[in-house]
Design a protein around this motif. Structure first.
Motif, PDB file in Angstrom:
ATOM      1  N   ALA A 125       0.849  -1.197   0.000  1.00 32.66           N
ATOM      2  CA  ALA A 125       0.000   0.000   0.000  1.00 32.66           C
ATOM      3  C   ALA A 125       0.884   1.246   0.000  1.00 32.66           C
ATOM      4  CB  ALA A 125      -0.922   0.002   1.215  1.00 32.66           C
ATOM      5  N   LEU A 126       1.944   1.187   0.790  1.00 36.61           N
ATOM      6  CA  LEU A 126       2.850   2.341   0.868  1.00 36.61           C
ATOM      7  C   LEU A 126       3.493   2.616  -0.498  1.00 36.61           C
ATOM      8  CD1 LEU A 126       3.676   4.232   3.143  1.00 36.61           C
ATOM      9  CD2 LEU A 126       5.614   2.722   3.616  1.00 36.61           C
ATOM     10  N   GLU A 127       3.775   1.550  -1.237  1.00 37.78           N
ATOM     11  CA  GLU A 127       4.364   1.721  -2.578  1.00 37.78           C
ATOM     12  C   GLU A 127       3.445   2.511  -3.508  1.00 37.78           C
ATOM     13  OE1 GLU A 127       7.000  -2.411  -2.592  1.00 37.78           O
ATOM     14  OE2 GLU A 127       5.181  -2.287  -3.836  1.00 37.78           O
ATOM     15  N   GLN A 128       2.130   2.420  -3.262  1.00 43.40           N
ATOM     16  CA  GLN A 128       1.161   3.125  -4.116  1.00 43.40           C
ATOM     17  C   GLN A 128       1.135   4.631  -3.846  1.00 43.40           C
ATOM     18  OE1 GLN A 128      -0.618   1.225  -6.356  1.00 43.40           O
ATOM     19  NE2 GLN A 128       0.688  -0.364  -5.466  1.00 43.40           N
ATOM     20  N   CYS A 129       1.699   5.038  -2.704  1.00 43.96           N
ATOM     21  CA  CYS A 129       1.503   6.421  -2.236  1.00 43.96           C
ATOM     22  C   CYS A 129       2.649   7.330  -2.660  1.00 43.96           C
ATOM     23  CB  CYS A 129       1.405   6.435  -0.713  1.00 43.96           C
ATOM     24  SG  CYS A 129       0.022   5.449  -0.137  1.00 43.96           S
ATOM     25  N   ASP A 130       2.307   8.596  -2.917  1.00 39.99           N
ATOM     26  CA  ASP A 130       3.364   9.560  -3.208  1.00 39.99           C
ATOM     27  C   ASP A 130       3.500  10.588  -2.080  1.00 39.99           C
ATOM     28  OD1 ASP A 130       0.790  10.456  -4.077  1.00 39.99           O
ATOM     29  OD2 ASP A 130       1.760  12.137  -5.069  1.00 39.99           O
ATOM     30  N   CYS A 131       2.698  10.417  -1.029  1.00 40.34           N
ATOM     31  CA  CYS A 131       2.729  11.369   0.081  1.00 40.34           C
ATOM     32  C   CYS A 131       2.430  10.597   1.368  1.00 40.34           C
ATOM     33  CB  CYS A 131       1.667  12.437  -0.173  1.00 40.34           C
ATOM     34  SG  CYS A 131       1.487  13.617   1.143  1.00 40.34           S
ATOM     35  N   VAL A 132       3.238  10.817   2.406  1.00 41.19           N
ATOM     36  CA  VAL A 132       3.093  10.039   3.637  1.00 41.19           C
ATOM     37  C   VAL A 132       3.039  10.977   4.839  1.00 41.19           C
ATOM     38  CG1 VAL A 132       4.085   8.195   5.050  1.00 41.19           C
ATOM     39  CG2 VAL A 132       4.421   8.171   2.587  1.00 41.19           C
ATOM     40  N   ALA A 133       2.017  10.800   5.666  1.00 40.34           N
ATOM     41  CA  ALA A 133       1.870  11.640   6.858  1.00 40.34           C
ATOM     42  C   ALA A 133       2.081  10.792   8.100  1.00 40.34           C
ATOM     43  CB  ALA A 133       0.467  12.253   6.889  1.00 40.34           C
ATOM     44  N   GLY A 134       2.828  11.330   9.058  1.00 40.26           N
ATOM     45  CA  GLY A 134       3.025  10.581  10.304  1.00 40.26           C
ATOM     46  C   GLY A 134       3.900  11.332  11.274  1.00 40.26           C
ATOM     47  N   TYR A 135       3.951  10.811  12.472  1.00 41.47           N
ATOM     48  CA  TYR A 135       4.840  11.337  13.504  1.00 41.47           C
ATOM     49  C   TYR A 135       6.284  11.052  13.054  1.00 41.47           C
ATOM     50  CZ  TYR A 135       6.964  11.454  18.186  1.00 41.47           C
ATOM     51  OH  TYR A 135       7.763  11.712  19.261  1.00 41.47           O
ATOM     52  N   GLY A 136       7.171  12.023  13.279  1.00 44.16           N
ATOM     53  CA  GLY A 136       8.540  11.934  12.770  1.00 44.16           C
ATOM     54  C   GLY A 136       9.256  10.631  13.091  1.00 44.16           C
ATOM     55  N   LEU A 137       9.123  10.159  14.344  1.00 43.20           N
ATOM     56  CA  LEU A 137       9.817   8.927  14.743  1.00 43.20           C
ATOM     57  C   LEU A 137       9.377   7.743  13.876  1.00 43.20           C
ATOM     58  CD1 LEU A 137      11.477   7.167  16.832  1.00 43.20           C
ATOM     59  CD2 LEU A 137       9.334   6.952  18.108  1.00 43.20           C
ATOM     60  N   TYR A 138       8.080   7.681  13.576  1.00 46.68           N
ATOM     61  CA  TYR A 138       7.583   6.545  12.794  1.00 46.68           C
ATOM     62  C   TYR A 138       8.024   6.642  11.335  1.00 46.68           C
ATOM     63  CZ  TYR A 138       4.648   6.347  16.950  1.00 46.68           C
ATOM     64  OH  TYR A 138       4.203   6.322  18.236  1.00 46.68           O
ATOM     65  N   LEU A 139       8.052   7.876  10.808  1.00 46.81           N
ATOM     66  CA  LEU A 139       8.543   8.049   9.427  1.00 46.81           C
ATOM     67  C   LEU A 139      10.004   7.613   9.359  1.00 46.81           C
ATOM     68  CD1 LEU A 139       6.937  11.503   8.524  1.00 46.81           C
ATOM     69  CD2 LEU A 139       6.250   9.257   7.686  1.00 46.81           C
ATOM     70  N   ASP A 140      10.783   7.977  10.399  1.00 45.58           N
ATOM     71  CA  ASP A 140      12.207   7.600  10.416  1.00 45.58           C
ATOM     72  C   ASP A 140      12.374   6.084  10.439  1.00 45.58           C
ATOM     73  OD1 ASP A 140      12.860  10.229  10.378  1.00 45.58           O
ATOM     74  OD2 ASP A 140      13.329  10.379  12.518  1.00 45.58           O
ATOM     75  N   LEU A 141      11.471   5.388  11.173  1.00 49.89           N
ATOM     76  CA  LEU A 141      11.594   3.929  11.298  1.00 49.89           C
ATOM     77  C   LEU A 141      11.466   3.225   9.948  1.00 49.89           C
ATOM     78  CD1 LEU A 141       9.488   3.242  14.537  1.00 49.89           C
ATOM     79  CD2 LEU A 141      11.896   2.657  14.208  1.00 49.89           C
ATOM     80  N   ILE A 142      10.701   3.840   9.031  1.00 49.56           N
ATOM     81  CA  ILE A 142      10.511   3.194   7.723  1.00 49.56           C
ATOM     82  C   ILE A 142      11.094   4.056   6.599  1.00 49.56           C
ATOM     83  CG2 ILE A 142       8.531   1.785   8.400  1.00 49.56           C
ATOM     84  CD1 ILE A 142       6.767   3.927   6.937  1.00 49.56           C
ATOM     85  N   ASP A 143      12.117   4.814   6.970  1.00 51.42           N
ATOM     86  CA  ASP A 143      12.759   5.749   6.049  1.00 51.42           C
ATOM     87  C   ASP A 143      13.117   5.112   4.696  1.00 51.42           C
ATOM     88  OD1 ASP A 143      13.888   8.404   5.769  1.00 51.42           O
ATOM     89  OD2 ASP A 143      15.796   7.326   5.576  1.00 51.42           O
ATOM     90  N   GLY A 144      13.581   3.852   4.761  1.00 52.69           N
ATOM     91  CA  GLY A 144      14.014   3.164   3.541  1.00 52.69           C
ATOM     92  C   GLY A 144      12.888   2.960   2.532  1.00 52.69           C
ATOM     93  N   LEU A 145      11.651   3.081   2.966  1.00 53.93           N
ATOM     94  CA  LEU A 145      10.518   2.866   2.055  1.00 53.93           C
ATOM     95  C   LEU A 145       9.926   4.181   1.554  1.00 53.93           C
ATOM     96  CD1 LEU A 145       8.619   0.044   4.025  1.00 53.93           C
ATOM     97  CD2 LEU A 145      10.189  -0.224   2.100  1.00 53.93           C
ATOM     98  N   LEU A 146      10.534   5.306   1.960  1.00 56.53           N
ATOM     99  CA  LEU A 146       9.892   6.595   1.684  1.00 56.53           C
ATOM    100  C   LEU A 146      10.606   7.435   0.632  1.00 56.53           C
ATOM    101  CD1 LEU A 146       8.890   7.625   5.337  1.00 56.53           C
ATOM    102  CD2 LEU A 146       7.609   6.309   3.656  1.00 56.53           C
ATOM    103  N   ASP A 147      11.588   6.831  -0.046  1.00 57.72           N
ATOM    104  CA  ASP A 147      12.343   7.573  -1.065  1.00 57.72           C
ATOM    105  C   ASP A 147      11.426   8.243  -2.074  1.00 57.72           C
ATOM    106  OD1 ASP A 147      14.815   7.283  -0.176  1.00 57.72           O
ATOM    107  OD2 ASP A 147      15.492   5.801  -1.680  1.00 57.72           O
ATOM    108  N   GLY A 148      11.619   9.520  -2.286  1.00 65.29           N
ATOM    109  CA  GLY A 148      10.880  10.226  -3.328  1.00 65.29           C
ATOM    110  C   GLY A 148       9.447  10.585  -2.935  1.00 65.29           C
TER     111      GLY A 148
END
Ligand code: SAH
Length: 242
Positions: free
Chosen positions: A23-46
């Motif tokens: 599902a995350l691969e389908q998204c071009d924009c991700v909202a979340g608390y900073g710590l959680y975004l950092d935890l999955i940083d490798g999946l958030l390129d671009g």
């Protein structure tokens, strides 16, 4: 227009379901608390990030909604499961006037399950999950629920057991349990589940009462039949008696 609300599990990528990753691969924009975004940083390129502090949940959800309305495919991420003290309910609330937005909730592994697995099998039979945070729930209500769980001989899993401002909630919760439960009742704590520095501790209910914890910890309290088997916390389901 699609909006995903994704539970990412307790830690990084390893703790996510395949469905959450896809599902995350389908998204071009991700909202979340900073710590959680950092935890999955490798999946958030671009991907564009909507990042706000821990207590700005409404702002974050509104910003995510507006990004979706502007044509982005958006993911709102929560740790664990998004429906367990997470953002899923709030997302439905802030989007209710916008029927063109389709919300898909992707379940994640909540701390009760991931922490239970670290300790052994503490929640094999009926259990209650109670948050000790009185930010959104009055403390009297929390106490009422703890009394009911104690009366029902439920195993308990406690979320938000303490914060910098609230240091005595766990002690008060244990005192309620101790009105009916043996101080020797086996209990467990798990900190930083699925993350760097994961630790756990087994202790009795009497000891738990005098232990200080932080908000990165999930607490497990056994019921009248919970025992320690081979150094792990186990609530037998009853198979041995059948
Ligand atoms: N939606 C989350 C819960 C958010 S409430 C879930 O389903 O797991 C925040 C509380 O959850 C924390 O105070 C802690 O008690 C628990 N928690 C969440 N993630 C955790 C982790 N990785 N390690 C230990 N406890 C965690």
């Amino acid at each position: 227009m699609k909006l995903y609300v994704i539970g990412i599990g307790p830690g990084g990528e390893n703790e996510m379901t395949l469905r959450a990753v896809r599902a995350l691969e389908q998204c071009d924009c991700v909202a979340g608390y900073g710590l959680y975004l950092d935890l999955i940083d490798g999946l958030l390129d671009g991907k564009e990030r909507i990042q706000t502090g821990m207590t700005r949940e409404v702002d974050r959800c509104t910003a995510a909604r507006d990004a979706a309305r502007a044509g982005h495919t958006v993911a709102v991420i929560s740790s664990g499961d998004a429906g367990v003290y997470g953002m899923a309910g709030l997302m439905f609330e802030v989007c209710q006037e916008y029927p063109e937005l389709e919300i898909e909730v992707i379940p994640g592994i909540t701390a009760a399950c991931s922490g239970g697995a670290v300790l052994g099998a503490p929640l094999t039979n009926d259990f209650c999950v109670v948050s000790l945070s009185n930010l959104l729930t009055p403390w009297e209500t929390i106490e009422k629920r703890l009394h009911a769980a104690a009366q029902g001989d439920f195993c308990l899993c406690l979320y938000n057991p303490a914060s910098k401002k609230r240091t005595d909630h766990l002690q008060k919760a244990c005192d309620i349990l101790l009105t009916v439960r043996d101080p020797k009742t086996p209990c467990g704590l798990v900190r930083n589940i699925g993350r760097e520095g994961e630790t756990y501790q087994l202790l009795t209910l009497g000891e738990l009462r005098d232990t200080s914890v932080d908000m990165l910890t999930t607490v497990f309290i056994g019921n009248s039949v919970t025992e320690i088997i081979s150094g792990r916390l186990v609530t037998p389901r009853g198979y041995r008696g059948v």
